[in-house]
Enzyme design. Structure first.
Site, short mmCIF file in Angstrom:
data_model
loop_
_atom_site.label_atom_id
_atom_site.label_comp_id
_atom_site.label_asym_id
_atom_site.label_seq_id
_atom_site.Cartn_x
_atom_site.Cartn_y
_atom_site.Cartn_z
N ASP A 74 1.56 -1.31 0.56
CA ASP A 74 0.38 0.00 0.03
C ASP A 74 0.90 1.43 -0.10
O ASP A 74 1.96 1.14 0.58
CB ASP A 74 -0.80 0.05 1.19
CG ASP A 74 -2.10 1.11 1.81
OD1 ASP A 74 -2.31 1.58 0.59
OD2 ASP A 74 -1.43 1.34 2.42
N ASP B 8 -0.15 5.29 0.78
CA ASP B 8 -0.72 6.42 2.05
C ASP B 8 -0.38 5.32 2.80
O ASP B 8 -1.08 4.15 3.96
CB ASP B 8 -2.05 7.01 1.53
CG ASP B 8 -2.05 7.70 -0.07
OD1 ASP B 8 -1.50 8.57 -0.10
OD2 ASP B 8 -3.20 7.97 -0.08
#
Length: 227
Positions: free
Chosen positions: A21, A23
């Site tokens: 991922d 963010d």
């Protein structure tokens, strides 16, 4: 069969591909919140991001609502990247380098925006075709025109769809997902293993459901030494 911590660690060491991922995992901030702040609508959007990460509304609905508040122009997005480039989380560069040295493919799968995520990928020497993220759309004059709703990452469950696609396209057996949020956790399965990351923000429900939960990338680097 319920996997265990030691099995998760072994899957990580033997991974064909590792998907991160972006963010609050690879970078320290939430890209959409930074964009909102930059466009002067920070507070309204931060609250909505919290709801989206907590899983209390569909991802696409949350994305749509936040973007319709921000309505950023192409120029604003470019200026954000120039003036406030995304801050890499300590240790990520070393970890990605080590994975690449071991011939493990690295992918970025993000509910954020390709313009920001591609900037991050370039810093980490991750090939741009290995980036899966949402695409903002602009009119010819640069004004906001929505986002590409056909991207798998615009959907709830989209990260899992990308991982299934990677397995089919590349023949990967072991794919590990690493992230901080609910949308990362729900990609396991089809991911072979999930590692929860709490180095920037700890989301309690993710921590509780992770067989292996780390708060620094140093812990993952150390595991790669145990070969």
């Amino acid at each position: 069969m319920m996997a265990t911590l030691s099995q998760t660690k072994e899957l990580f060491r033997r991974a064909d591909a590792v998907c991160f991922d972006v963010d609050s995992t690879v970078i320290r901030e939430e890209g959409i919140d930074e964009l909102a702040k930059f466009c002067g609508v920070g507070d309204a959007v931060t609250e909505m991001t919290r709801k989206a990460m907590g899983g209390s509304m569909t991802f696409k609905k949350a994305l749509n609502e936040r973007l319709s508040i921000i309505r950023c122009s192409r120029e604003q997005v470019n200026k954000l990247i120039t003036d406030h480039p995304p801050q890499l989380t300590p240790g990520i560069r070393e970890l990605v380098d080590r994975l690449h040295q071991r011939n493990i493919k690295v992918f970025l799968i993000s509910g954020g925006f390709s313009c920001i995520v591609e900037h991050v990928a370039t810093q980490l020497d991750i090939p741009l075709p290995h980036v899966y993220a949402n695409r903002l759309k602009f009119y010819f004059n640069g004004e906001y025109a929505g986002f590409d709703e056909s991207q798998p990452t615009a959907e709830t469950g989209g990260k899992g769809k990308v991982i299934n696609m990677l397995k089919e396209q590349h023949g990967f057996k072991n794919v590990v997902m690493i992230g901080d949020g609910a949308t990362d956790l729900e990609a396991f399965p089809p991911a072979s293993a999930f590692i929860g990351f709490g180095g920037n923000v700890v989301r309690q429900q993710v921590k509780e459901k992770s067989l292996w939960y780390v708060t620094s990338f140093g812990e993952l680097l150390k595991e790669l030494e145990n070969i």
